[in-house]
Structure formats: C-alpha cells, structure tokens
Enzyme design. Structure first.
Site, mmCIF file in Angstrom:
data_model
loop_
_atom_site.group_PDB
_atom_site.id
_atom_site.type_symbol
_atom_site.label_atom_id
_atom_site.label_comp_id
_atom_site.label_asym_id
_atom_site.label_seq_id
_atom_site.Cartn_x
_atom_site.Cartn_y
_atom_site.Cartn_z
ATOM 1 N N ARG A 69 -18.946 -19.090 5.588
ATOM 2 C CA ARG A 69 -19.342 -20.437 5.147
ATOM 3 C C ARG A 69 -20.629 -20.294 4.346
ATOM 4 N NH1 ARG A 69 -22.617 -24.508 6.940
ATOM 5 N NH2 ARG A 69 -21.827 -26.636 6.788
ATOM 6 N N LYS A 107 -29.880 -19.376 6.158
ATOM 7 C CA LYS A 107 -30.488 -19.781 7.436
ATOM 8 C C LYS A 107 -31.848 -19.112 7.649
ATOM 9 C CE LYS A 107 -26.407 -21.579 9.636
ATOM 10 N NZ LYS A 107 -25.293 -21.429 10.546
HETATM 11 N N1 HH2 Z 1 -23.813 -24.121 10.107
HETATM 12 C C1 HH2 Z 1 -24.281 -25.339 9.728
HETATM 13 C C2 HH2 Z 1 -23.445 -26.451 9.755
HETATM 14 N N2 HH2 Z 1 -22.143 -26.343 10.100
HETATM 15 N N3 HH2 Z 1 -20.336 -24.990 10.796
HETATM 16 C C3 HH2 Z 1 -19.831 -23.802 11.153
HETATM 17 N N4 HH2 Z 1 -18.552 -23.676 11.503
HETATM 18 N N5 HH2 Z 1 -20.629 -22.681 11.178
HETATM 19 C C4 HH2 Z 1 -21.947 -22.729 10.836
HETATM 20 O O1 HH2 Z 1 -22.621 -21.664 10.888
HETATM 21 C C5 HH2 Z 1 -22.502 -23.985 10.458
HETATM 22 C C6 HH2 Z 1 -21.648 -25.118 10.447
HETATM 23 C C7 HH2 Z 1 -25.706 -25.482 9.311
HETATM 24 O O2 HH2 Z 1 -25.828 -25.265 7.932
HETATM 25 P P1 HH2 Z 1 -25.895 -26.415 6.826
HETATM 26 O O3 HH2 Z 1 -24.663 -27.247 6.833
HETATM 27 O O4 HH2 Z 1 -26.225 -25.811 5.522
HETATM 28 O O5 HH2 Z 1 -27.173 -27.280 7.245
HETATM 29 P P2 HH2 Z 1 -27.368 -28.686 7.966
HETATM 30 O O6 HH2 Z 1 -26.753 -28.605 9.325
HETATM 31 O O7 HH2 Z 1 -28.865 -28.858 8.003
HETATM 32 O O8 HH2 Z 1 -26.683 -29.724 7.126
#
Ligand code: HH2
Length: 382
Positions: free
Chosen positions: A360, A326
C-alpha cells in the site's frame, strides 16, 4: 503450533526461550516448527523421520528445511493414530506448504480479477484534512478524483479511498462526515478509474454505502474489532476484505506497543481476525491480512516484522503491507513524510521480497519500477 524462521542469533535464542530450554543455542538457523510438549507421539515421530528435534520444558523445536518439515509431517499425518497428534501433523504440513507456495494465494474480488504473478500496488487516496503525509491535499472532491485517476494511470492495481486519518492520536470522524468525504469520490472512481476501488474504513455504515457505490474491497485497520456490524455488512455483499493488525484505537495504540513475542502475537491476533471474518460468513478467498506497520508498533517492531514477514505467509492468505512514508522510515533519515520516497520504495521492495502480495503506497510510479526489479529477481532461473 507455528513456523518460525531463525535468521540470526536473536531469533535462535528467543526460540530456545520459547520452548523453555535452560541452555539457549545462538546458532540455530533456518525454518523450525514450534510445537507444544504434547503429544509426544508427534515429536517422537518427527525425530524418527530424520529432522532435528530440540526439547524444552514448554515445548519442542523441530528444525529442517520447509520441504523436510512438509514431508515428515505428511508421513505422520497418515501414520499417527492419536487424533490430536494427527491434527498437528496436518497443520504443520499445511503451514510448510503455504510458506513455499508460489504463486501466492489469490485474493478474490467481486468483479475485477487482480493480475497474477507479480506483487500488486494498492494506491493510497486520503480524502482527509489531517492524514499524516497528504492531509488536506486531496480533501476537495475534484482534487481527490483527479489524483485517483493519476494513480491509476501510473499503474496502481487498486485505489484505497480513506476519509478518516488513523495516524497515532488522530480524532475519530463521525460516520456521516466520513461518508460525505469518501462516497462521491468512490462513486466517481468506480466509474472512471478502471481498477477496483477499496474503502479504508472501520465503520459498517461507511462500508455498506461504499460497497453499494461499487467499492470492491473493505480495508479495516481494526481487523474487525471496532464495529461489530462490519463483518456482517461485508459478508452480506460479495466484497473482499483486508484485515489489518492493530491494538486499541489510534488514540491509545502506541501505549499498547508491548510484545513478548512480536511475530507470535501478531500471527495469533491476525488468525483471530481471520476467524472473525470467516465466522461472519466472509469467504476465505476474499480475505487478505496485513501486519499493520506503525499501528501499535514501535520502529523496532516494524523492522522486525519486515525482516520476518515471510512467517506470516503460513496463515495462507495474501499479505498486504503498508510502510509508505511512515514515521519509522523518517527516523532513519530525519526527513519529513513528503521526503520519504526512497525509503518507502526500499521498504516496499523488502516487503515484496519477503512475501507480501500487495503493498500500500502513496508513490505508485516509483514503487512500480522497484517492484519490477523484485519480480525479475524472484522469477529468474538457473
Ligand atoms: N496504513 C494507514 C491507513 N490504512 N491500511 C492497511 N491495510 N495497511 C496500512 O498499513 C494502513 C492502512 C495509514 O497511512 P495513511 O492512510 O497514509 O495515513 P492516515 O491514516 O493518516 O490517513
């Protein structure tokens, strides 16, 4: 009522302000219960049982080790006659017990049994064109499935499949498009990955279809605020649920990153999310909570949540933490998302050491090695 951990001067001064003390002592350390000013019988009872009590206009701060607070609250829970005072004493005892509890509470999934006694890894699998770190890399079905199988082979405990980016400012995706991206991948990974599959969605329609395809977890970054039908859809199945803290939507969440008391507000809003799930009929043992790093949070908010994460274990549910790649990690090094491996692994280790039951992550193999160190340190004995 809530437990706080006073680790340094800023925590001590903030806790004094919270109870409305004119003179703010910068030297308070350790665990403390923040109590309302009434009922006095409880505060007086705690004082008499030997723990230190500081009073202010707006409340009281009761200082002691977790076991001192637990024992004092337990004796009072039996002795107090006033119903509200007794309820608060029981609440204090329960919370102190939860922070100390090890192993952490189990997260019950419908068919799979998650390993116990170590911190678990939820691997990120974004089937999106625009996710902040891996957007477009696994947007094609076959590439996504192959990557999911690789993450499982590297030692992931769960695979979290997402079809809508939630990065700040991202545009919403219609349900049929999100379904078109995720469902074929969920279906195939359920058959082939040999670890439980989670669907990262805020939409009941997507959750229902993924559960029917065999997903065992619904990961809702809105904490049951976005789609009123989601809680019932999960409750009707036996799927597990992860409820993440956020405010607003990905479009406006960073304008809502304003807190008077970050830990207190995240605690209260996670408790509300938990209650929404319970009221809809989802069993408590199926719910995990997540402070939502990067969601309606500034970089400083994320650091503070990582430092004082242990306080959120008083909610009594497993904590999932997602720091991986992040932007707050990039702010330290100036590196882009794809080069944040070392920082992500360090953040996962901190979260694990401070009470997370699951992390995660995008990078499974490296995080797994780091978590083995955390688990070895934590389980060492004298
Ligand atoms: N962060 C993201 C998405 N889903 N779910 C939980 N439970 N906790 C988190 O910290 C979290 C999440 C954001 O990360 P990412 O999926 O890599 O990115 P994007 O939302 O751009 O797909």
């Amino acid at each position: 009522m809530r437990l706080v951990e006073l680790q340094g001067e800023s925590d001590s001064v903030a806790a004094c302000a919270r109870i409305g003390r004119g003179v703010r002592d910068p030297n308070l350390r350790g665990w403390a219960a923040l109590l309302p000013p009434e009922p006095r019988a409880l505060i007086e009872g705690l004082r008499q049982s030997g723990v230190a009590v500081l009073r202010g206009e707006k409340g009281a701060l009761v200082l002691g080790s977790l076991s001192q607070l637990w024992s004092a609250a337990r004796s009072l829970a039996d002795a107090l006659e006033d119903g509200r005072a007794r309820a608060l004493a029981i609440d204090l005892q329960t919370r102190a017990g939860r922070v100390e509890a090890f192993p952490r509470p189990r997260w019950r999934l419908p068919r799979s049994r998650l390993p116990e006694g170590r911190v678990l890894l939820m691997a990120v699998l974004n089937v999106t064109p625009d996710s902040f770190s891996d957007g477009g890399r696994y947007a094609a079905k076959d590439a996504a499935i192959e990557h999911g199988l690789r993450l499982a082979a590297e030692g992931a405990d769960l695979l979290d499949v997402g079809g809508e980016s939630t990065r700040p400012g991202s545009a919403p995706v219609p349900p049929d498009e999100e379904l078109g991206r995720t469902l074929p991948v969920v279906r195939e990974l359920v058959l082939r990955a040999r670890i439980p599959v989670s669907i990262d969605t805020t939409k009941a329609e997507v959750a229902r279809a993924a559960i029917d395809a065999g997903a065992e977890v619904v990961n809702d970054v809105s904490g049951l605020r976005r789609d009123p039908a989601l809680a019932a859809a999960v409750a009707r199945s036996d799927a597990a649920l992860c409820l993440m803290h956020s405010r607003g939507t990905p479009q406006d969440m960073q304008q809502r990153a304003a807190y008077g008391d970050l830990l207190g507000e995240v605690h209260d809003e996670l408790l509300e999310a938990l209650r929404r799930g319970l009221e809809a009929g989802v069993a408590e043992e199926r719910i995990a909570l997540d402070p939502g790093l990067g969601f309606a949070k500034t970089a400083d908010h994320n650091w503070l949540l990582l430092r004082r994460l242990r306080e959120l274990t008083q909610l009594g549910r497993p904590l999932l933490v997602g720091a991986s790649r992040k932007s707050f990690l990039g702010k330290l090094s100036g590196k882009p998302a794809a080069e944040r491996l070392s920082a992500s692994v360090a953040a996962a280790a901190v979260a694990a050491l401070h009470g997370a039951s699951l992390v995660r992550v995008h990078d499974v193999a490296a995080t797994r090695e780091a978590l083995a160190v955390v688990d070895a340190v934590r389980s060492s004995s004298s």
